[in-house]
Design an enzyme around this catalytic site. Structure first.
Site, short mmCIF file in Angstrom:
data_model
loop_
_atom_site.label_atom_id
_atom_site.label_comp_id
_atom_site.label_asym_id
_atom_site.label_seq_id
_atom_site.Cartn_x
_atom_site.Cartn_y
_atom_site.Cartn_z
N TYR A 183 0.82 -1.22 0.00
CA TYR A 183 0.00 0.00 0.00
C TYR A 183 0.85 1.26 0.00
CZ TYR A 183 -4.53 -2.23 0.92
OH TYR A 183 -5.69 -2.94 0.82
N ASP A 242 -2.07 -18.53 1.44
CA ASP A 242 -2.98 -19.31 0.58
C ASP A 242 -3.67 -20.42 1.38
OD1 ASP A 242 -0.49 -20.54 0.83
OD2 ASP A 242 -0.38 -21.22 -1.25
N LYS A 261 3.85 -15.30 3.49
CA LYS A 261 4.12 -16.09 2.28
C LYS A 261 5.63 -16.32 2.26
CE LYS A 261 2.85 -18.05 -1.62
NZ LYS A 261 2.03 -19.28 -1.69
N ASP A 284 -11.92 -9.51 4.67
CA ASP A 284 -13.16 -9.57 3.87
C ASP A 284 -13.65 -11.00 3.75
OD1 ASP A 284 -13.14 -6.78 3.23
OD2 ASP A 284 -14.02 -7.26 1.27
N ASP A 313 -6.09 -7.28 4.41
CA ASP A 313 -7.23 -6.72 3.68
C ASP A 313 -8.07 -7.85 3.09
OD1 ASP A 313 -8.79 -4.71 2.37
OD2 ASP A 313 -7.73 -5.21 0.51
C1 IPM Z 1 -10.41 -1.61 3.75
C2 IPM Z 1 -10.58 -1.06 2.36
C3 IPM Z 1 -9.44 -0.10 2.07
C4 IPM Z 1 -8.16 -0.88 2.14
C5 IPM Z 1 -9.55 0.65 0.73
C6 IPM Z 1 -10.87 1.39 0.63
C7 IPM Z 1 -8.40 1.59 0.53
O1 IPM Z 1 -10.66 -2.08 1.43
O2 IPM Z 1 -10.39 -0.81 4.70
O3 IPM Z 1 -10.32 -2.82 3.91
O4 IPM Z 1 -7.78 -1.56 1.16
O5 IPM Z 1 -7.50 -0.84 3.18
MN MN Z 2 -10.71 -4.07 2.33
#
Ligand code: IPM
Ligand code: MN
Length: 361
Positions: free
Chosen positions: A141, A221, A189, A249, A245
């Site tokens: 990032y 993975d 990894k 999710d 990240d």
């Molecule tokens: C999160 C989001 C952010 C990230 C984006 C919106 C920059 O996906 O907070 O998980 O990748 O950190």
């Molecule tokens: Mn995210």
């Protein structure tokens, strides 16, 4: 207790859900005699449109002068063709960097009442309770150099970590594990990446300071699979920025809806609090967004910035009670004859406030 909270509601459903979080926090403050001051500034797409930049100086100054920042969400389809450094997301990354919080705490847990919302079997998710500690200021990032070189028709990003960057986030993760089930799984990894080899070595060194915490290492993975097969085996999961990240999710699947999950970023000058979900432009302005992720994020403000454990747990209990009583925003129901009471964003907020009143009165 007094806290100055800057609300950067951002885009899409951000203003709707943070509105409910603020209303719940105000209710708690009134009931318990705390002073919470709220200020509001722009970030993300709305700031690009109004101020020409995703993070106006005024917002940044106000954030640095506050005790906590509550962020809604950023992003919108109209910005999709912009390069990364001009997009609403750039505002979020810039405020993260400026506030300095490097440990992003992302809980992923199964609500008993939402078991049917997960595609995973009840016996797989029942009681699952994971805390991701995602390194937030390093890795791909922020690594330089980075570019899309149009002439050469190539693009590159840099994954870079220093010993200190790994050690400081690892220490926070181990401390949190000590207050939980004393297990820490570090994800990397290391079979391919040098950054991961450093990561693993430093995590092992820090582990020696926390002999009561059991450590394991997993490749990212394999971990993606373990999280779906046996989520209950994990307690604290420590990982670098991009892996965190993605895995956080993925783990929304355990809860059944990302709309329920909060996050807190600690360790810097000012803590930053954001629900995990995005700006959901498809349902923005309809009054149907699930405010629970934002409301639970409010609870984290009280816990991590206010030291108000009782008040924070009251909000968390209130959300569970609201679910127990069968109230749901539309994202949490499928089909017609579900038997739940479907409520709007503001109605869910009002229910949570009602329950908070009962709990704290
Ligand atoms: C999160 C989001 C952010 C990230 C984006 C919106 C920059 O996906 O907070 O998980 O990748 O950190
Ligand atoms: Mn995210």
């Amino acid at each position: 207790m007094k806290l100055k909270i800057l609300v950067t509601a951002g885009d899409g459903i951000g203003p709707e859900v943070t509105g409910e979080a603020v209303a719940v926090l105000k209710e708690v403050a009134a009931l318990k005699g705390h002073t919470l001051e709220f200020d509001y500034k722009r970030i993300g797409g709305i700031a690009i449109t109004t101020d020409g930049t995703p993070l106006p100086q005024e917002t940044l100054d106000a954030a640095l002068a506050s005790d906590a920042v509550l962020l809604g969400a950023v992003g919108g389809n109209e910005f999709n063709s912009l390069p990364p450094n001009k997009r609403p997301e750039a505002g979020l990354l810039a405020i993260r960097a400026a506030l300095g919080g490097f440990a992003n705490l992302r809980p992923a847990f199964a609500f008993k009442e939402l078991t049917v919302n997960s595609p995973l079997k009840p016996e797989v998710i029942d009681g699952a309770d994971i805390l991701f500690v995602r390194e937030l200021l390093g890795g791909l990032y922020f690594g330089a150099p980075r570019a899309w070189d149009k002439e050469k028709d190539e693009a590159y990003n840099t994954m870079r970590y220093t010993r200190d960057e790994v050690a400081r986030v690892a220490r926070i993760a181990f401390k949190l594990a000590q207050g939980r089930r004393k297990k820490l799984c570090s994800v990397d990894k290391a079979n391919v990446l040098e950054t991961s080899q450093l990561w693993r070595a430093v995590v092992n060194e820090v582990a020696a300071e926390f002999p009561d915490v059991a450590v394991e290492h997993q490749y990212v993975d394999a971990m993606a699979m373990h999280l779906m097969n046996r989520p209950r085996d994990f307690d604290v999961v420590l990982t670098e920025n991009l892996f965190g990240d993605i895995l956080s999710d993925e783990s929304g699947v355990i809860t059944g809806s990302l709309g329920m999950l909060p996050s807190a970023t600690i360790g810097g000058k000012v803590n930053l609090y954001e629900p995990i979900h995005g700006s959901a432009p498809d349902i923005a302005g309809k009054g149907i967004a699930n405010p629970c992720g934002a409301i639970l994020t409010g609870a984290l403000i009280l816990r991590h910035s206010g030291g108000l454990e009782a008040e924070a747990s009251a909000i968390e209990t209130a959300v569970r009670k609201m679910l127990e009583q069968g109230y749901r925003t539309p994202d949490l129901v499928r089909g017609k004859d579900h038997g739940y009471t479907v409520l709007s964003t503001t109605e869910v907020g009002a229910k949570v406030r009602e329950m908070v009143k009962e709990l704290l009165a």
